[in-house]
Scaffold this motif. Structure first.
Motif, PDB file in Angstrom:
ATOM      1  N   UNK A  75      41.933  49.931  36.660  1.00  0.00           N
ATOM      2  CA  UNK A  75      41.382  48.648  36.246  1.00  0.00           C
ATOM      3  C   UNK A  75      42.384  47.803  35.472  1.00  0.00           C
ATOM      4  N   UNK A  76      43.162  48.422  34.627  1.00  0.00           N
ATOM      5  CA  UNK A  76      44.037  47.652  33.740  1.00  0.00           C
ATOM      6  C   UNK A  76      45.486  47.576  34.205  1.00  0.00           C
ATOM      7  N   UNK A  77      45.786  48.153  35.359  1.00  0.00           N
ATOM      8  CA  UNK A  77      47.136  48.068  35.908  1.00  0.00           C
ATOM      9  C   UNK A  77      47.206  46.881  36.861  1.00  0.00           C
ATOM     10  N   UNK A  78      48.208  46.048  36.688  1.00  0.00           N
ATOM     11  CA  UNK A  78      48.379  44.882  37.552  1.00  0.00           C
ATOM     12  C   UNK A  78      48.779  45.350  38.946  1.00  0.00           C
ATOM     13  N   UNK A  79      48.027  44.942  39.947  1.00  0.00           N
ATOM     14  CA  UNK A  79      48.332  45.346  41.325  1.00  0.00           C
ATOM     15  C   UNK A  79      49.522  44.574  41.894  1.00  0.00           C
ATOM     16  N   UNK A  80      49.983  43.565  41.174  1.00  0.00           N
ATOM     17  CA  UNK A  80      51.134  42.781  41.618  1.00  0.00           C
ATOM     18  C   UNK A  80      52.445  43.330  41.063  1.00  0.00           C
ATOM     19  N   UNK A  81      52.506  43.507  39.730  1.00  0.00           N
ATOM     20  CA  UNK A  81      53.765  43.930  39.102  1.00  0.00           C
ATOM     21  C   UNK A  81      53.733  45.355  38.560  1.00  0.00           C
ATOM     22  N   UNK A  82      52.597  46.027  38.602  1.00  0.00           N
ATOM     23  CA  UNK A  82      52.409  47.407  38.147  1.00  0.00           C
ATOM     24  C   UNK A  82      52.480  47.574  36.629  1.00  0.00           C
ATOM     25  N   UNK A  83      52.355  46.500  35.882  1.00  0.00           N
ATOM     26  CA  UNK A  83      52.324  46.579  34.411  1.00  0.00           C
ATOM     27  C   UNK A  83      50.970  47.103  33.972  1.00  0.00           C
ATOM     28  N   UNK A  84      50.969  48.083  33.067  1.00  0.00           N
ATOM     29  CA  UNK A  84      49.723  48.624  32.531  1.00  0.00           C
ATOM     30  C   UNK A  84      49.396  47.889  31.242  1.00  0.00           C
ATOM     31  N   UNK A  85      48.261  47.224  31.224  1.00  0.00           N
ATOM     32  CA  UNK A  85      47.821  46.470  30.065  1.00  0.00           C
ATOM     33  C   UNK A  85      47.015  47.347  29.116  1.00  0.00           C
ATOM     34  N   UNK A  86      46.700  46.799  27.943  1.00  0.00           N
ATOM     35  CA  UNK A  86      45.864  47.509  26.982  1.00  0.00           C
ATOM     36  C   UNK A  86      44.470  47.670  27.562  1.00  0.00           C
ATOM     37  N   UNK A  87      43.668  48.529  26.926  1.00  0.00           N
ATOM     38  CA  UNK A  87      42.298  48.751  27.396  1.00  0.00           C
ATOM     39  C   UNK A  87      41.545  47.430  27.451  1.00  0.00           C
ATOM     40  N   UNK A  88      40.701  47.316  28.456  1.00  0.00           N
ATOM     41  CA  UNK A  88      39.921  46.104  28.670  1.00  0.00           C
ATOM     42  C   UNK A  88      38.446  46.464  28.522  1.00  0.00           C
ATOM     43  N   UNK A  89      37.708  45.687  27.744  1.00  0.00           N
ATOM     44  CA  UNK A  89      36.276  45.928  27.560  1.00  0.00           C
ATOM     45  C   UNK A  89      35.545  45.775  28.893  1.00  0.00           C
ATOM     46  N   UNK A  90      34.439  46.498  29.056  1.00  0.00           N
ATOM     47  CA  UNK A  90      33.691  46.453  30.300  1.00  0.00           C
ATOM     48  C   UNK A  90      33.127  45.073  30.632  1.00  0.00           C
ATOM     49  N   UNK A  91      32.873  44.269  29.609  1.00  0.00           N
ATOM     50  CA  UNK A  91      32.306  42.944  29.878  1.00  0.00           C
ATOM     51  C   UNK A  91      33.356  41.935  30.356  1.00  0.00           C
ATOM     52  N   UNK A  92      34.637  42.286  30.295  1.00  0.00           N
ATOM     53  CA  UNK A  92      35.704  41.409  30.784  1.00  0.00           C
ATOM     54  C   UNK A  92      35.840  41.669  32.287  1.00  0.00           C
ATOM     55  N   UNK A  93      35.422  40.709  33.099  1.00  0.00           N
ATOM     56  CA  UNK A  93      35.407  40.874  34.550  1.00  0.00           C
ATOM     57  C   UNK A  93      36.645  40.297  35.222  1.00  0.00           C
ATOM     58  N   UNK A  94      37.409  39.451  34.521  1.00  0.00           N
ATOM     59  CA  UNK A  94      38.631  38.867  35.079  1.00  0.00           C
ATOM     60  C   UNK A  94      39.671  38.804  33.971  1.00  0.00           C
ATOM     61  N   UNK A  95      40.961  38.952  34.352  1.00  0.00           N
ATOM     62  CA  UNK A  95      42.030  38.889  33.360  1.00  0.00           C
ATOM     63  C   UNK A  95      43.309  38.399  34.023  1.00  0.00           C
TER      64      UNK A  95
END
Length: 159
Positions: A75-95
């Motif tokens: 969920x939190x890994x960018x499918x474009x650049x493969x950067x792993x972001x910090x944890x994302x709350x379940x209510x965040x549907x887009x980033x």
């Protein structure tokens, strides 16, 4: 109600397997999810039985099936650049990723699970656990006289 749901799961899993050459699923901790506020939804969906159906039907139809490790940050890994972001709350549907890519949470996770499922260790660093392999037909046969064992446990007759 449960029979209707199970029938629906069988029909859907058969359709998914027949329409696709490969199916990759994220190995979620259903027991752990059952302890959260989403417990009713998780248990109602019957995720464990549904993925089991997908697995055995994939083997039956000669399709590829793999489970992606539950700790893979799909969920939190960018499918474009493969950067792993910090944890994302379940209510965040887009980033938005710093690379400029805008992601829908579920679509991004699906892209990452597909990429992870296509290789044991792919360029994104994901590990998958291969599906169980059914025994060859000759090894899975029960011998006709196996049920008529003459052995007995002390005090219990086998015949």
């Amino acid at each position: 109600m449960a029979d209707t749901r199970r029938d629906w799961q069988h029909k859907l899993s058969t359709s998914i397997i027949r329409d696709n050459q490969a199916v990759y699923v994220e190995d979620l901790c259903v027991i752990g999810l059952g302890r959260t506020r989403l417990a009713k939804s998780v248990h109602d969906a019957g995720l464990a039985s549904f993925t089991g159906m997908l697995e055995y039907k994939a083997a039956r139809y000669g399709r590829t099936f793999a489970r992606v490790d539950r700790f893979f940050p799909s969920t939190r890994k960018c499918s474009t650049c493969a950067r792993v972001n910090d944890k994302i709350a379940l209510n965040v549907r887009a980033w938005d990723c710093p690379c400029g890519a805008a992601h829908d949470r579920d679509v991004n996770a699906a892209k990452n699970v597909k990429a992870a499922g296509q290789a044991d260790f792919n360029d994104r660093g994901a590990q998958i656990r291969p599906a169980s392999v059914p025994a060859p037909r000759g090894e899975a046969v029960t011998h006709p006289d196996a049920a008529c064992s003459t052995r007995s446990v002390e005090g219990i007759s086998a015949l």
